[in-house]
Write an enzyme that holds these catalytic residues in place. Sequence first.
Site, PDB file in Angstrom:
ATOM      1  N   CYS A 142      32.019  25.942 -49.468  1.00 52.87           N
ATOM      2  CA  CYS A 142      32.880  24.784 -49.211  1.00 52.87           C
ATOM      3  C   CYS A 142      33.642  25.055 -47.922  1.00 52.87           C
ATOM      4  O   CYS A 142      34.191  26.144 -47.744  1.00 52.87           O
ATOM      5  CB  CYS A 142      33.852  24.587 -50.371  1.00 52.87           C
ATOM      6  SG  CYS A 142      34.959  23.184 -50.140  1.00 52.87           S
ATOM      7  N   HIS A 163      29.144  17.736 -55.272  1.00 52.39           N
ATOM      8  CA  HIS A 163      30.205  18.592 -54.718  1.00 52.39           C
ATOM      9  C   HIS A 163      31.264  17.735 -54.011  1.00 52.39           C
ATOM     10  O   HIS A 163      32.473  17.925 -54.202  1.00 52.39           O
ATOM     11  CB  HIS A 163      29.562  19.592 -53.749  1.00 52.39           C
ATOM     12  CG  HIS A 163      30.522  20.480 -53.020  1.00 52.39           C
ATOM     13  ND1 HIS A 163      30.542  21.851 -53.197  1.00 52.39           N
ATOM     14  CD2 HIS A 163      31.483  20.219 -52.086  1.00 52.39           C
ATOM     15  CE1 HIS A 163      31.488  22.375 -52.416  1.00 52.39           C
ATOM     16  NE2 HIS A 163      32.063  21.401 -51.732  1.00 52.39           N
ATOM     17  N   GLU A 164      30.795  16.775 -53.201  1.00 49.28           N
ATOM     18  CA  GLU A 164      31.747  15.958 -52.429  1.00 49.28           C
ATOM     19  C   GLU A 164      32.522  15.006 -53.336  1.00 49.28           C
ATOM     20  O   GLU A 164      33.718  14.765 -53.112  1.00 49.28           O
ATOM     21  CB  GLU A 164      31.016  15.182 -51.328  1.00 49.28           C
ATOM     22  CG  GLU A 164      30.216  16.044 -50.346  1.00 49.28           C
ATOM     23  CD  GLU A 164      30.974  17.230 -49.785  1.00 49.28           C
ATOM     24  OE1 GLU A 164      32.206  17.157 -49.656  1.00 49.28           O
ATOM     25  OE2 GLU A 164      30.324  18.257 -49.471  1.00 49.28           O
ATOM     26  N   HIS A 186      35.446  16.594 -54.737  1.00 50.70           N
ATOM     27  CA  HIS A 186      36.602  16.606 -53.825  1.00 50.70           C
ATOM     28  C   HIS A 186      37.438  15.330 -53.988  1.00 50.70           C
ATOM     29  O   HIS A 186      38.666  15.374 -53.881  1.00 50.70           O
ATOM     30  CB  HIS A 186      36.127  16.692 -52.369  1.00 50.70           C
ATOM     31  CG  HIS A 186      35.846  18.085 -51.896  1.00 50.70           C
ATOM     32  ND1 HIS A 186      36.794  19.072 -51.867  1.00 50.70           N
ATOM     33  CD2 HIS A 186      34.709  18.655 -51.408  1.00 50.70           C
ATOM     34  CE1 HIS A 186      36.257  20.187 -51.389  1.00 50.70           C
ATOM     35  NE2 HIS A 186      34.991  19.965 -51.109  1.00 50.70           N
TER      36      HIS A 186
HETATM   37 NI    NI Z   1      33.628  21.353 -50.326  1.00 54.72          NI
END
Ligand code: NI
Length: 173
Positions: free
Chosen positions: A116, A158-159, A162
Amino acid sequence: MPDPADAAGWVRPGLSGALAGGVCREILLAPHPLLRALSQPAGYLSAPGLQRLAADLLATMYAAGGRGLAAPQIGELRRVFVMDAGWKAGRPDPQVMLDPDILTRSDEVETRDEACLSIPGQPVAVARPVGITLAWYDLEGLHHQRVLSGGEARIAQHEIDHLDGRLILDHLP
Ligand code: NI
């Protein structure tokens, strides 16, 4: 989500139209509190604001050697992320996802190391569904729906984490 390798040597794709002219922004590092915040719908931003945000995200992602970057990582709490799963292999494919929504997840799960850009040098093994159905809006306001697999599915998940204030650190045993 960056590649663990050094960013030097990859050819950044040229961007045109609304995606051109992005400015490289500072990437917030954990434990910055904005990385733990819940992002608001992208629809609250004006169209020019969204275009600037998307262009800045792409410019910042490419400069940092990443394959995905979410708006909160540059301090903008909007449900926006960019990704390009292929540019490091010479197949650039810049994508801008607004208000993404995971509609389905495969039963099959795979564990792989993820890095990341907000947590440099600390890859974490993360188990995720290998395939998802993703819905999102593009910068023209058009709605899309597509099945993602492999690297694309992993980057998108993954995004989206966030956007909900989740980090790979949450997957540490
Ligand atoms: Ni990330």
